[in-house]
Design a protein around this motif. Structure first.
Motif, PDB file in Angstrom:
ATOM      1  N   ARG A  69       1.148  -1.603   0.049  1.00  0.00           N
ATOM      2  CA  ARG A  69      -0.430  -0.185   0.294  1.00  0.00           C
ATOM      3  C   ARG A  69       1.326   1.092   0.191  1.00  0.00           C
ATOM      4  O   ARG A  69       2.336   1.260   0.784  1.00  0.00           O
ATOM      5  CB  ARG A  69      -0.299   0.150   1.388  1.00  0.00           C
ATOM      6  N   LEU A  70      -0.097   2.537  -0.680  1.00  0.00           N
ATOM      7  CA  LEU A  70       0.923   3.642  -0.866  1.00  0.00           C
ATOM      8  C   LEU A  70       0.434   4.711  -0.309  1.00  0.00           C
ATOM      9  O   LEU A  70      -1.246   4.476   0.136  1.00  0.00           O
ATOM     10  CB  LEU A  70       1.044   4.063  -2.063  1.00  0.00           C
ATOM     11  N   GLN A  71       0.845   5.379   0.947  1.00  0.00           N
ATOM     12  CA  GLN A  71      -0.430   6.601   1.506  1.00  0.00           C
ATOM     13  C   GLN A  71       0.549   7.671   0.931  1.00  0.00           C
ATOM     14  O   GLN A  71       2.065   8.638   0.556  1.00  0.00           O
ATOM     15  CB  GLN A  71       0.073   6.935   3.187  1.00  0.00           C
ATOM     16  N   VAL A  72       0.080   8.917   0.460  1.00  0.00           N
ATOM     17  CA  VAL A  72       0.016   9.984  -0.486  1.00  0.00           C
ATOM     18  C   VAL A  72      -0.331  11.093   0.107  1.00  0.00           C
ATOM     19  O   VAL A  72      -1.634  10.926   0.640  1.00  0.00           O
ATOM     20  CB  VAL A  72      -0.209   9.917  -2.300  1.00  0.00           C
ATOM     21  N   THR A  73       0.679  12.238   0.765  1.00  0.00           N
ATOM     22  CA  THR A  73      -0.211  13.180   0.630  1.00  0.00           C
ATOM     23  C   THR A  73      -0.253  14.486  -0.017  1.00  0.00           C
ATOM     24  O   THR A  73       0.719  14.429  -1.188  1.00  0.00           O
ATOM     25  CB  THR A  73       1.028  13.895   2.228  1.00  0.00           C
ATOM     26  N   THR A  74      -1.033  14.927  -0.021  1.00  0.00           N
ATOM     27  CA  THR A  74      -1.777  15.795  -0.837  1.00  0.00           C
ATOM     28  C   THR A  74      -2.422  17.372  -0.041  1.00  0.00           C
ATOM     29  O   THR A  74      -2.318  16.719   0.949  1.00  0.00           O
ATOM     30  CB  THR A  74      -2.690  15.380  -1.773  1.00  0.00           C
ATOM     31  N   PRO A  75      -2.486  18.090  -1.063  1.00  0.00           N
ATOM     32  CA  PRO A  75      -2.898  19.336   0.164  1.00  0.00           C
ATOM     33  C   PRO A  75      -3.948  18.775   0.612  1.00  0.00           C
ATOM     34  O   PRO A  75      -4.605  19.724   1.330  1.00  0.00           O
ATOM     35  CB  PRO A  75      -2.806  20.113  -1.472  1.00  0.00           C
ATOM     36  N   ASP A  76      -4.732  18.327  -0.158  1.00  0.00           N
ATOM     37  CA  ASP A  76      -6.754  18.010   0.185  1.00  0.00           C
ATOM     38  C   ASP A  76      -6.820  16.537   1.804  1.00  0.00           C
ATOM     39  O   ASP A  76      -7.752  16.278   2.237  1.00  0.00           O
ATOM     40  CB  ASP A  76      -7.556  17.812  -0.383  1.00  0.00           C
ATOM     41  N   GLY A  77      -5.083  16.678   1.899  1.00  0.00           N
ATOM     42  CA  GLY A  77      -4.916  15.148   2.779  1.00  0.00           C
ATOM     43  C   GLY A  77      -4.422  13.941   2.388  1.00  0.00           C
ATOM     44  O   GLY A  77      -4.343  13.986   1.026  1.00  0.00           O
ATOM     45  N   ASP A  78      -4.626  13.042   3.328  1.00  0.00           N
ATOM     46  CA  ASP A  78      -3.787  11.593   2.762  1.00  0.00           C
ATOM     47  C   ASP A  78      -4.747  10.578   2.144  1.00  0.00           C
ATOM     48  O   ASP A  78      -6.257  10.948   2.441  1.00  0.00           O
ATOM     49  CB  ASP A  78      -3.159  10.962   4.073  1.00  0.00           C
ATOM     50  N   VAL A  79      -3.928  10.183   1.103  1.00  0.00           N
ATOM     51  CA  VAL A  79      -4.709   9.509   0.639  1.00  0.00           C
ATOM     52  C   VAL A  79      -4.250   7.552   0.694  1.00  0.00           C
ATOM     53  O   VAL A  79      -2.838   7.723   0.188  1.00  0.00           O
ATOM     54  CB  VAL A  79      -5.125   9.232  -0.965  1.00  0.00           C
ATOM     55  N   CYS A  80      -4.948   6.489   0.478  1.00  0.00           N
ATOM     56  CA  CYS A  80      -3.983   5.670   0.909  1.00  0.00           C
ATOM     57  C   CYS A  80      -4.833   4.661   0.596  1.00  0.00           C
ATOM     58  O   CYS A  80      -5.755   4.226   0.440  1.00  0.00           O
ATOM     59  CB  CYS A  80      -3.779   5.439   2.665  1.00  0.00           C
TER      60      CYS A  80
END
Length: 204
Positions: free
Chosen positions: A154-165
């Motif tokens: 799994r990947l946890q991607v940090t974006t300006p709108d929040g984290d997506v995992c």
């Protein structure tokens, strides 16, 4: 006091029965050896067919199974190896005898019958163990077929709108699609401020 007396008059049927028993005893060991050789060749052909011709095949990489199923497959394969090795030894012993020499002065009547009995017992055990080896191999392959697969990384991607995992579904033209708890989510990599691999996604 014990008294001995002559037995009854021998009959033609009695002579034939005695001759038949003598023939059976004389040919007993060769017959057991021949049967053991036939069983050995037949069971070896069965195992060769299962393994060499890939009549059964599961996942080629056991590490892709989820715990503890990978350990279960390893245990089944180890048990199959041990059963097959002992079974092969028993079949070879039954077919060819023990690799030992016997001094002539130690030979006595009935040795062939005793050896035939030992060979028959070895043959029975060899057949059971070889069939057990086959059953364990089939069970191991069955687990690799139907055992649950290990979770994808799994990947946890940090974006300006929040984290997506989530787990990776695809990536195309700078867009990463992750399978999350809420379904598939597209993330523009150009807007991501951080990416890291995780074992499990945070909940809540």
């Amino acid at each position: 006091m014990i008294r001995l007396s002559p037995g009854g008059k021998p009959t033609v049927s009695g002579h034939r029965t005695a001759q038949a028993v003598q023939r059976l005893l004389r040919d007993e060991l060769p017959r057991v050896r021949a049967a053991a050789t036939a069983w050995r060749n037949g069971l070896a052909g069965l195992l060769a067919g299962l393994l060499g011709f890939s009549l059964i095949k599961g996942r080629s990489d056991v590490s892709r199974l989820a715990p503890p199923w990978d350990v279960v497959v390893g245990g089944l394969l180890l048990a199959a190896l041990l059963a097959g090795a002992v079974g092969a030894f028993m079949l070879l012993w039954a077919a060819h005898g023990r690799p030992a020499a016997v001094e002539r002065r130690k030979l006595k009547a009935g040795d062939d019958h005793d050896e035939a009995m030992r060979a028959r017992r070895a043959l029975d055990r060899g057949i059971v163990l070889t069939l057990l080896c086959t059953a364990l191999l089939v069970a191991a392959v069955g687990v690799t077929w139907y055992g649950p697969a290990k979770d994808a990384p799994r990947l946890q991607v940090t974006t300006p709108d929040g984290d997506v995992c989530g787990s990776i579904v695809r990536m195309a033209r700078g867009t990463l699609t992750l399978k999350t708890a809420g379904g598939e989510t597209d993330v523009e990599l150009a807007t991501a401020t951080g990416i890291r691999a995780v074992e499990t996604c945070p909940t809540g």
